[in-house]
Motif scaffolding. Structure first.
Motif, PDB file in Angstrom:
ATOM      1  N   GLU A 119       0.908  -1.277   0.014  1.00 21.96           N
ATOM      2  CA  GLU A 119      -0.037   0.113  -0.083  1.00 21.96           C
ATOM      3  C   GLU A 119       0.879   1.081  -0.081  1.00 21.96           C
ATOM      4  O   GLU A 119       0.482   2.193  -0.631  1.00 21.96           O
ATOM      5  CB  GLU A 119      -1.068  -0.024   1.185  1.00 21.96           C
ATOM      6  N   GLY A 120       1.888   1.171   0.826  1.00 17.39           N
ATOM      7  CA  GLY A 120       2.927   2.422   0.756  1.00 17.39           C
ATOM      8  C   GLY A 120       3.493   2.846  -0.463  1.00 17.39           C
ATOM      9  O   GLY A 120       3.697   3.868  -0.952  1.00 17.39           O
ATOM     10  N   HIS A 121       3.887   1.403  -1.221  1.00 17.08           N
ATOM     11  CA  HIS A 121       4.401   1.590  -2.566  1.00 17.08           C
ATOM     12  C   HIS A 121       3.594   2.252  -3.582  1.00 17.08           C
ATOM     13  O   HIS A 121       3.697   3.182  -4.493  1.00 17.08           O
ATOM     14  CB  HIS A 121       5.086   0.479  -3.234  1.00 17.08           C
ATOM     15  N   LYS A 122       2.099   1.904  -3.421  1.00 16.62           N
ATOM     16  CA  LYS A 122       1.142   2.341  -4.484  1.00 16.62           C
ATOM     17  C   LYS A 122       0.778   3.919  -4.167  1.00 16.62           C
ATOM     18  O   LYS A 122       0.751   4.555  -5.150  1.00 16.62           O
ATOM     19  CB  LYS A 122      -0.349   1.471  -4.005  1.00 16.62           C
ATOM     20  N   ILE A 123       0.911   4.232  -2.896  1.00 13.61           N
ATOM     21  CA  ILE A 123       0.683   5.863  -2.599  1.00 13.61           C
ATOM     22  C   ILE A 123       1.779   6.531  -3.260  1.00 13.61           C
ATOM     23  O   ILE A 123       1.615   7.449  -3.642  1.00 13.61           O
ATOM     24  CB  ILE A 123       0.651   5.819  -0.913  1.00 13.61           C
ATOM     25  N   LYS A 135       4.024  10.718   5.840  1.00 16.30           N
ATOM     26  CA  LYS A 135       4.724   9.314   6.390  1.00 16.30           C
ATOM     27  C   LYS A 135       3.634   9.154   7.618  1.00 16.30           C
ATOM     28  O   LYS A 135       3.074   9.974   8.229  1.00 16.30           O
ATOM     29  CB  LYS A 135       5.840   9.785   7.287  1.00 16.30           C
ATOM     30  N   ILE A 136       3.126   7.810   7.342  1.00 15.10           N
ATOM     31  CA  ILE A 136       2.221   7.377   8.421  1.00 15.10           C
ATOM     32  C   ILE A 136       2.807   6.168   9.039  1.00 15.10           C
ATOM     33  O   ILE A 136       3.169   5.077   8.683  1.00 15.10           O
ATOM     34  CB  ILE A 136       0.600   6.715   7.418  1.00 15.10           C
ATOM     35  N   LEU A 137       2.749   6.397  10.629  1.00 11.26           N
ATOM     36  CA  LEU A 137       3.266   5.396  11.542  1.00 11.26           C
ATOM     37  C   LEU A 137       2.364   4.830  12.138  1.00 11.26           C
ATOM     38  O   LEU A 137       1.423   5.287  12.909  1.00 11.26           O
ATOM     39  CB  LEU A 137       4.337   6.212  12.235  1.00 11.26           C
ATOM     40  N   ILE A 138       2.426   3.710  12.294  1.00  8.82           N
ATOM     41  CA  ILE A 138       1.357   2.728  13.137  1.00  8.82           C
ATOM     42  C   ILE A 138       2.314   1.924  14.255  1.00  8.82           C
ATOM     43  O   ILE A 138       3.009   1.396  13.909  1.00  8.82           O
ATOM     44  CB  ILE A 138       0.555   1.688  12.063  1.00  8.82           C
ATOM     45  N   ASP A 139       1.456   1.974  15.152  1.00 10.35           N
ATOM     46  CA  ASP A 139       2.146   1.484  16.667  1.00 10.35           C
ATOM     47  C   ASP A 139       0.847   0.467  17.177  1.00 10.35           C
ATOM     48  O   ASP A 139       0.009   1.258  17.877  1.00 10.35           O
ATOM     49  CB  ASP A 139       2.489   2.483  17.671  1.00 10.35           C
ATOM     50  N   ASN A 140       1.056  -0.579  16.995  1.00  9.10           N
ATOM     51  CA  ASN A 140       0.157  -1.622  17.774  1.00  9.10           C
ATOM     52  C   ASN A 140       0.651  -1.759  19.227  1.00  9.10           C
ATOM     53  O   ASN A 140       1.672  -2.396  19.409  1.00  9.10           O
ATOM     54  CB  ASN A 140       0.063  -3.123  16.879  1.00  9.10           C
ATOM     55  N   LYS A 141      -0.397  -1.775  20.158  1.00  3.88           N
ATOM     56  CA  LYS A 141      -0.055  -2.219  21.509  1.00  3.88           C
ATOM     57  C   LYS A 141      -0.952  -3.355  21.818  1.00  3.88           C
ATOM     58  O   LYS A 141      -2.048  -3.377  20.893  1.00  3.88           O
ATOM     59  CB  LYS A 141      -0.348  -0.870  22.447  1.00  3.88           C
ATOM     60  N   GLN A 142      -0.996  -3.656  23.041  1.00  3.22           N
ATOM     61  CA  GLN A 142      -2.142  -4.828  23.317  1.00  3.22           C
ATOM     62  C   GLN A 142      -3.638  -4.486  23.385  1.00  3.22           C
ATOM     63  O   GLN A 142      -4.236  -4.933  22.927  1.00  3.22           O
ATOM     64  CB  GLN A 142      -1.677  -5.512  24.750  1.00  3.22           C
ATOM     65  N   SER A 221      13.146   7.401   3.877  1.00  2.82           N
ATOM     66  CA  SER A 221      12.642   6.187   3.650  1.00  2.82           C
ATOM     67  C   SER A 221      11.584   6.075   2.430  1.00  2.82           C
ATOM     68  O   SER A 221      10.775   7.348   2.312  1.00  2.82           O
ATOM     69  CB  SER A 221      11.655   5.515   4.687  1.00  2.82           C
ATOM     70  N   SER A 222      11.348   5.332   1.456  1.00  2.00           N
ATOM     71  CA  SER A 222      10.644   5.279   0.288  1.00  2.00           C
ATOM     72  C   SER A 222       9.060   4.796   0.770  1.00  2.00           C
ATOM     73  O   SER A 222       8.204   4.811   0.031  1.00  2.00           O
ATOM     74  CB  SER A 222      11.047   4.644  -0.785  1.00  2.00           C
ATOM     75  N   ASN A 223       8.933   4.274   1.955  1.00  2.00           N
ATOM     76  CA  ASN A 223       7.680   3.765   2.423  1.00  2.00           C
ATOM     77  C   ASN A 223       6.793   4.603   3.006  1.00  2.00           C
ATOM     78  O   ASN A 223       7.194   5.674   3.922  1.00  2.00           O
ATOM     79  CB  ASN A 223       7.939   2.635   3.461  1.00  2.00           C
ATOM     80  N   THR A 224       5.600   4.887   2.514  1.00  2.00           N
ATOM     81  CA  THR A 224       4.660   5.955   3.214  1.00  2.00           C
ATOM     82  C   THR A 224       3.963   5.325   4.469  1.00  2.00           C
ATOM     83  O   THR A 224       3.979   6.064   5.544  1.00  2.00           O
ATOM     84  CB  THR A 224       3.537   6.149   2.220  1.00  2.00           C
ATOM     85  N   VAL A 225       3.742   4.050   4.482  1.00  2.00           N
ATOM     86  CA  VAL A 225       3.379   3.531   5.829  1.00  2.00           C
ATOM     87  C   VAL A 225       4.296   2.704   6.515  1.00  2.00           C
ATOM     88  O   VAL A 225       4.848   1.965   5.921  1.00  2.00           O
ATOM     89  CB  VAL A 225       1.941   2.763   5.278  1.00  2.00           C
ATOM     90  N   ASN A 226       4.533   2.964   7.609  1.00  2.00           N
ATOM     91  CA  ASN A 226       5.485   2.156   8.379  1.00  2.00           C
ATOM     92  C   ASN A 226       5.007   1.517   9.714  1.00  2.00           C
ATOM     93  O   ASN A 226       4.244   2.553  10.384  1.00  2.00           O
ATOM     94  CB  ASN A 226       6.693   3.129   8.763  1.00  2.00           C
TER      95      ASN A 226
END
Length: 318
Positions: A119-123, A135-142, A221-226
């Motif tokens: 998805e990041g490469h498509k954007i 840049k979209i950063l996603i942080d998953n917690k419990q 970074s070339s990634n939009t979503v991290n």
């Protein structure tokens, strides 16, 4: 050993045919849907290609099921299944397909991360640049998930930069922060002031806040979503454990179901195991991808218990 080699050869062939056919179908539909985009045709082709790969990585269980069906058709067409069933008992057959089960289980559990990568490469392609200004950063917690959106972060010019942060719990935004008064200090992002939404109240916070990020690495970074979740931190995740158990049992059940002795003969068609396997696959999709907030964990555990019963039934009958 020759029989095992025969099985793997036929399965690899079945898998390649399945991927090729799926790729062709998804690529055609992706290409048609992307023709409306106002971009170069070469970029449309690349976008369709990435979209097709993304779809395939998101449905590994479907690919697995189709590949097993093709494998069974190939083995039955030359009566090789009779020889295999004569020389290999059910335990040896399970040793053959267990590595395949583990591979597809791994893909099924990590399909969201793979989807985010594409998805990041498509954007980036739609933005017309290898390095996106967003840049979209996603942080998953419990118990919750945090989305951080950085826009136009440039160490040389922060005038048009802005920062957004959303904390999501039970699919509802609990905390939101916004700031367009930013600066960079020691490779970290500084919010000179920000607006905060919390407990249904909107406040202007004039205190300085530091966001610890490796900005240089992130900007380049070339990634939009991290995904910046702490992968090294051990966290008991019942949902992840249940997913692992479910798909190991489900994929094993598919193999046992199609390799059942009553389907060895060409006189017996494969309609019943195909319909039954697809029914469980659709059931698993609704259970593990629904928006329910109540008793969702209980439904997922029940799904594992049900597929475990089907697996034991096939194993004991063989």
């Amino acid at each position: 050993m020759k029989i095992i080699k025969l099985l793997y050869t036929n399965y690899v062939l079945s898998l390649l045919i399945c991927i090729f056919l799926s790729f062709t179908v998804f690529f055609i539909f992706s290409l048609i849907s992307n023709l409306n985009e106002d971009i170069l045709f070469s970029k449309i082709l690349i976008l369709s290609l990435l979209n097709t790969i993304q779809i395939i990585t998101y449905v590994p269980a479907f690919v697995f099921l189709i590949s097993v069906i093709l494998l069974m058709i190939f083995l039955r067409s030359k009566n090789e299944i009779i020889i295999i069933k004569s020389y290999l008992n059910i335990k040896r057959l399970m040793l053959f397909f267990f590595p395949i089960v583990l591979i597809f289980t791994f893909l099924e559990i990590n399909k969201k991360d793979l989807s985010l990568y594409f998805e990041g490469h498509k954007i980036n392609i739609l933005n017309g640049s290898d390095i996106s200004g967003v840049k979209i950063l996603i942080d998953n917690k419990q118990n919750y998930k945090t989305y951080m959106v950085l826009n136009n972060i440039d160490p040389e010019d922060m005038e048009n930069a802005d920062f957004r942060l959303y904390t999501v719990l039970d699919k509802k935004i609990k905390v939101a922060k916004f700031s367009n008064n930013l600066s960079i200090l020691n490779n970290s992002l500084i919010l000179d002031n920000f607006t905060q939404f919390k407990n249904d109240l909107i406040q202007n916070i004039n205190n300085e806040k530091t966001i610890n990020l490796d900005l240089i690495k992130l900007i380049n970074s070339s990634n939009t979503v991290n995904d910046i979740s702490d992968k090294n931190y051990y966290e008991f995740n019942l949902k992840l454990l249940n997913l692992l158990i479910f798909f190991i049992l489900f994929f094993n059940y598919i193999f046992l179901n199609f390799f059942n002795s009553k389907y060895v003969s060409l006189k017996q068609n494969l309609v019943i195991p195909i319909i039954f396997s697809f029914s469980i696959l659709i059931y698993s999709f609704f259970v593990f991808n629904n928006s329910l907030n109540l008793y969702i964990q209980e439904f997922e555990i029940i799904a594992s218990v049900i597929v475990g019963m089907f697996f034991l039934k096939e194993f004991l009958n063989e």
